[in-house]
Design an enzyme around this catalytic site. Sequence first.
Site, short mmCIF file in Angstrom:
data_model
loop_
_atom_site.label_atom_id
_atom_site.label_comp_id
_atom_site.label_asym_id
_atom_site.label_seq_id
_atom_site.Cartn_x
_atom_site.Cartn_y
_atom_site.Cartn_z
N ASN A 10 0.86 -1.19 0.00
CA ASN A 10 0.00 0.00 0.00
C ASN A 10 0.89 1.24 0.00
O ASN A 10 1.47 1.58 1.03
CB ASN A 10 -0.91 -0.01 1.24
CG ASN A 10 -1.76 1.25 1.32
OD1 ASN A 10 -1.92 1.97 0.33
ND2 ASN A 10 -2.30 1.52 2.50
N LYS A 12 -0.07 4.29 -0.35
CA LYS A 12 -0.77 5.49 0.13
C LYS A 12 -0.55 6.64 -0.86
O LYS A 12 -0.50 6.40 -2.06
CB LYS A 12 -0.29 5.84 1.54
CG LYS A 12 -0.23 4.62 2.46
CD LYS A 12 -0.03 4.97 3.88
CE LYS A 12 0.19 3.71 4.68
NZ LYS A 12 -0.08 3.86 6.08
N HIS A 95 -9.63 1.26 4.55
CA HIS A 95 -8.37 1.48 5.27
C HIS A 95 -8.64 2.47 6.41
O HIS A 95 -9.43 3.40 6.27
CB HIS A 95 -7.31 2.03 4.30
CG HIS A 95 -5.94 2.03 4.90
ND1 HIS A 95 -5.53 2.99 5.79
CD2 HIS A 95 -4.90 1.18 4.76
CE1 HIS A 95 -4.28 2.72 6.17
NE2 HIS A 95 -3.88 1.63 5.56
N GLU A 97 -7.04 4.89 7.48
CA GLU A 97 -6.80 6.31 7.14
C GLU A 97 -8.02 6.89 6.44
O GLU A 97 -8.37 8.05 6.63
CB GLU A 97 -5.53 6.44 6.30
CG GLU A 97 -4.29 6.26 7.16
CD GLU A 97 -3.08 5.73 6.44
OE1 GLU A 97 -3.03 5.77 5.20
OE2 GLU A 97 -2.15 5.25 7.13
N GLU A 167 -5.82 -4.79 10.52
CA GLU A 167 -4.88 -3.68 10.65
C GLU A 167 -5.18 -2.91 11.94
O GLU A 167 -5.99 -1.95 11.92
CB GLU A 167 -5.00 -2.75 9.45
CG GLU A 167 -4.59 -3.38 8.14
CD GLU A 167 -3.79 -2.41 7.30
OE1 GLU A 167 -2.69 -2.77 6.89
OE2 GLU A 167 -4.26 -1.28 7.07
N GLY A 173 1.91 2.52 10.69
CA GLY A 173 2.84 3.64 10.54
C GLY A 173 3.49 4.08 11.83
O GLY A 173 4.08 5.16 11.91
N SER A 211 3.03 -1.88 10.43
CA SER A 211 4.48 -1.81 10.68
C SER A 211 5.22 -3.11 10.39
O SER A 211 6.19 -3.43 11.07
CB SER A 211 4.74 -1.35 12.13
OG SER A 211 4.25 -0.04 12.32
C1 PEP Z 1 -0.94 0.31 5.85
O1 PEP Z 1 -0.88 1.40 5.32
O2 PEP Z 1 -1.88 -0.43 5.59
C2 PEP Z 1 0.13 -0.10 6.76
C3 PEP Z 1 0.02 -1.26 7.37
O3 PEP Z 1 1.17 0.78 6.92
P1 PEP Z 1 2.56 0.46 7.70
O4 PEP Z 1 3.10 -0.84 7.18
O5 PEP Z 1 3.44 1.63 7.37
O6 PEP Z 1 2.24 0.39 9.16
#
Ligand code: PEP
Length: 249
Positions: A10, A12, A95, A97, A167, A173, A211
């Site tokens: 992803n 973003k 997601h 976000e 998630e 992040g 992460s």
């Molecule tokens: C994500 O954007 O779905 C995500 C898991 O980001 P990150 O790996 O940076 O935590």
Amino acid sequence: MPRTPYIAANWKMNKTVAEASEFVDALLPRIAATQNDVVICPPFTALAEVVQRRYGTAVKVAAQNMHEEDSGAFTGEVSAAMLVELDVEAVILGHSERRQLFGESDEALARKVPAALAADLEPILCVGESEAARDGGQTEEVLERQLQADLAGVDGADLAKVVIAYEPIWAIGTGKVATPKQAQEACAYIRDVVGMRGAARDELRVLYGGSVKPGSAAELLALPDVDGALVGGAALDPEDFAAIVEAAG
Ligand code: PEP
């Protein structure tokens, strides 16, 4: 039949078209031998370029969002048909976000998931609890509420076509990855909830996201109910992302 590991990048709101093509050119030779499902989720502007560059490989391309209607007065949105026309195969929906920053609701997701399936786009539905919900012992309650609401319009027979990404918001992040126990418990719980709605339990793919880095991937991906990873930060670098694809076996 064992579930094929599913590793999704992803991006973003990152990567111009030029940066996206550079990434794909660097990634493809590194993952040429993989049998895993590898999915790249660029911003809308780079979808066509990534689709073009991956033709002839096993890499799939996913959008990061879509609108549930086919067309209409929805400034700034794109439809499933517009994605399919580009040969995009999947779409991230829900997601955190989008839920937190853009007010994406469970009601909208209940329409988006069936709309994606009807267009033959594979939905990657994200669910996950906040830190406060986890600390308050409400993780399962949040996951169940999101799953029931977001999948309400999907027939039991179609549920296994939806890829679910667990998630936890506190892990996205932040560098704070879920422990293997937390990831396994949540992904197993998701499989149970969707299985009880009629999904072919053993076919459903449940990913962990939050992460994931090359160093933590192998342990998470070896968990019995974790079938893959949705990767943000570490998916911006082709070497790191290739290492995560490789860690999935
Ligand atoms: C994500 O954007 O779905 C995500 C898991 O980001 P990150 O790996 O940076 O935590």
